[in-house]
Design a protein around this motif. Sequence first.
Motif, short mmCIF file in Angstrom:
data_model
loop_
_atom_site.label_atom_id
_atom_site.label_comp_id
_atom_site.label_asym_id
_atom_site.label_seq_id
_atom_site.Cartn_x
_atom_site.Cartn_y
_atom_site.Cartn_z
N ALA A 62 0.83 -1.20 0.00
CA ALA A 62 0.00 0.00 0.00
C ALA A 62 0.87 1.25 0.00
O ALA A 62 1.96 1.27 0.56
CB ALA A 62 -0.91 0.00 1.23
N VAL A 63 0.38 2.29 -0.66
CA VAL A 63 1.08 3.56 -0.70
C VAL A 63 0.61 4.43 0.46
O VAL A 63 -0.34 4.10 1.18
CB VAL A 63 0.83 4.28 -2.03
CG1 VAL A 63 1.33 3.44 -3.18
CG2 VAL A 63 -0.66 4.58 -2.21
N SER A 64 1.27 5.55 0.66
CA SER A 64 0.87 6.46 1.73
C SER A 64 -0.43 7.17 1.37
O SER A 64 -0.65 7.51 0.20
CB SER A 64 1.97 7.50 1.96
OG SER A 64 3.18 6.88 2.35
N PRO A 65 -1.29 7.41 2.35
CA PRO A 65 -2.54 8.14 2.08
C PRO A 65 -2.24 9.55 1.61
O PRO A 65 -1.23 10.14 1.98
CB PRO A 65 -3.25 8.15 3.44
CG PRO A 65 -2.61 7.06 4.23
CD PRO A 65 -1.21 6.97 3.75
N THR A 432 -15.31 4.11 -1.16
CA THR A 432 -14.37 3.72 -2.19
C THR A 432 -13.22 2.93 -1.59
O THR A 432 -12.91 3.07 -0.40
CB THR A 432 -13.81 4.96 -2.92
OG1 THR A 432 -12.85 4.55 -3.91
CG2 THR A 432 -13.12 5.91 -1.95
N GLY A 433 -12.58 2.12 -2.42
CA GLY A 433 -11.32 1.52 -2.04
C GLY A 433 -10.21 2.54 -2.16
O GLY A 433 -10.43 3.69 -2.55
N CYS A 434 -8.99 2.12 -1.86
CA CYS A 434 -7.88 3.06 -1.84
C CYS A 434 -6.58 2.29 -2.01
O CYS A 434 -6.43 1.19 -1.49
CB CYS A 434 -7.88 3.84 -0.53
SG CYS A 434 -6.50 4.99 -0.31
N ALA A 435 -5.63 2.89 -2.74
CA ALA A 435 -4.34 2.25 -2.95
C ALA A 435 -3.53 2.18 -1.67
O ALA A 435 -2.54 1.43 -1.60
CB ALA A 435 -3.56 3.00 -4.02
N ALA A 436 -3.91 2.94 -0.65
CA ALA A 436 -3.21 2.92 0.64
C ALA A 436 -3.74 1.83 1.56
O ALA A 436 -3.48 1.86 2.76
CB ALA A 436 -3.32 4.28 1.31
N GLY A 437 -4.51 0.89 1.03
CA GLY A 437 -5.03 -0.22 1.83
C GLY A 437 -6.18 0.17 2.73
O GLY A 437 -6.44 -0.48 3.74
N ARG A 438 -6.92 1.22 2.36
CA ARG A 438 -8.00 1.74 3.19
C ARG A 438 -9.34 1.60 2.48
O ARG A 438 -9.42 1.40 1.28
CB ARG A 438 -7.77 3.24 3.49
CG ARG A 438 -6.45 3.56 4.10
CD ARG A 438 -5.96 4.93 3.67
NE ARG A 438 -6.80 6.02 4.15
CZ ARG A 438 -7.09 7.09 3.41
NH1 ARG A 438 -6.66 7.21 2.18
NH2 ARG A 438 -7.84 8.06 3.92
N ILE A 439 -10.41 1.73 3.27
CA ILE A 439 -11.75 1.98 2.76
C ILE A 439 -12.12 3.37 3.25
O ILE A 439 -12.07 3.63 4.46
CB ILE A 439 -12.78 0.94 3.23
CG1 ILE A 439 -12.45 -0.45 2.69
CG2 ILE A 439 -14.17 1.35 2.78
CD1 ILE A 439 -11.61 -1.26 3.64
N VAL A 440 -12.43 4.26 2.34
CA VAL A 440 -12.76 5.63 2.70
C VAL A 440 -14.26 5.84 2.47
O VAL A 440 -14.76 5.59 1.38
CB VAL A 440 -11.95 6.64 1.87
CG1 VAL A 440 -12.33 8.07 2.24
CG2 VAL A 440 -10.45 6.42 2.08
N ILE A 441 -14.94 6.27 3.52
CA ILE A 441 -16.37 6.56 3.45
C ILE A 441 -16.56 8.06 3.60
O ILE A 441 -16.21 8.64 4.63
CB ILE A 441 -17.16 5.81 4.54
CG1 ILE A 441 -16.90 4.30 4.44
CG2 ILE A 441 -18.65 6.10 4.42
CD1 ILE A 441 -17.58 3.49 5.54
#
Length: 537
Positions: A62-65, A432-441
């Motif tokens: 994962a990349v940095s947020p 949405t998903g995220c390249a930083a390994g997150r789920i952002v709501i």
Amino acid sequence: MGTSTSRRMDDSDSRSRSDDSSDQDADLATILQYLIRRLVNSGQIHIISSDRDDSDDEFVAAVSPPKIETQPNTRKLDKSEISFSTKQTCGLIHKKGEERPNSVAAMISERERGMFGRPGFSFGDRCRITGSYLPNSMKVAATYQSKAFCGTYSRDGNHFLSACQDRNLRLYHTNDGKFRLGKTIRARDVGWSILDTAFSPDGTHLVYSSWSECLHLCRLYGDSDNQDALPLCPRERRFCVFSLVFSSDGREILGGANDGFLYVYDRECNQRALRIDGHDDDVNTVAFADNTSQILYSGGDDGLCKVWDRRTLSESHPKPVGILAGHMDGITFIDPRGDGRHLISNCKDQSIKLWDVRVFSGHTAQNNTRRAVADQNWDYRWQKVPKKLANPKKPLDGDTSVMTYRGHSVLQTLVRCHFSPAFTTGQRYIYTGCAAGRIVIYDALTGKIAADLKGHKACVRDVSWHPYKQELVSTSWDGTVGLWTYSGLYKMELEEEAEVLNTDDAGSKVLRRSQRIAQLKERMRQQMKQNSGNSNC
């Protein structure tokens, strides 16, 4: 149709595994053209290979947020119809425009006092309450040895389907509150990975796509090897479908392909019904606007979202009824709200935009988007996001979007976004998903992040919200499928509920309230203890 070689290769999903020697020769020529173009445009050269072998199935970290420097601008959104209707649906205001209580505890208190004028909660009240308890705790539901690409609930929420780079589709039973593997289907004719899947409306079939000239239709019940190839008969030999969806009646399948065309396959006639020259580059996403299946949406690497009307559509001279422009890079996903008027689009410019299809973009905005996309000289598969995209000083001139949401990363692959379910949240949220390994709501009404869920070690490509429960399922390139639920009572919630329980003067209920407060405190302690032992939270 003239297309840019550099843009054609601007997607990690766009790589085939073909070992054919002629394919390798063609790939080498493509790579050389790409490197020359990069050298001329920016002076930067990156050696890449368009073929991948099994050793390349390592997880991408994962990349940095992203760090967002600007606050969400809601001026247009606050004046829009969707803002008012969403507030009504999710219980923030009465039908007459009066504001609701701010906290769940206050709503319970007013209901008990008869302030609502009825014994129970309305639909909006229930959405307001459930929307206050967003999923926040993850447990691993499944683990694979390869990247998980797609994951979606069926329409009734009784099944969950995942697609993995190991070429397997896995169907899970979720109707009993558990996550049980029911069937594994080995996909056919797969290059690089399975790219998209879809359930039929009646829940009896699924369709998947990959680097293949055919879609593949599977029956969910009976023999798992019972698959039908649905030929699309493209003109290009190296062909794939990035996005597909069933029509509301299940008769047709709409797909968007790497040749810039939209394809419609008719299941009753068993043949391709339409082939529409839609975009100047890869079509990364397609959707039906609503249950009528007459209005189509498409988005591609040209940065444009196009709206099509089947009733006036001509294959020989295709012309969209309107174009939505304002993004500065390729669009990765589109999700319609289902009302026939609004949709959201996820983009490589690191934003989600909310659109009203009754307000199309003019030629100036369209040309500005085309120029912005043509000026991009970075590769989102491995390079960092340019600052001008991560934190733009102002929107593109002519941008007609209603709202822009920033705070997630769109890198490495075609990250997806969705509206939250109407049944439990009134579609108040965008996730949405995220390249930083997150789920952002995101809170759709404020543009701010309502929940930032961290639990994966690599890019989260897809997320699916259960249609009737407060549950999320995330599929990640770290090879895990995560099941997210709400866990724990926060201190503020405990204090609010205690305050409400103690406002009633009826002495006969004091002891019961005290016992209830003690139960709440014990429940909070247990949840905190449980969460502290869960390394995935």
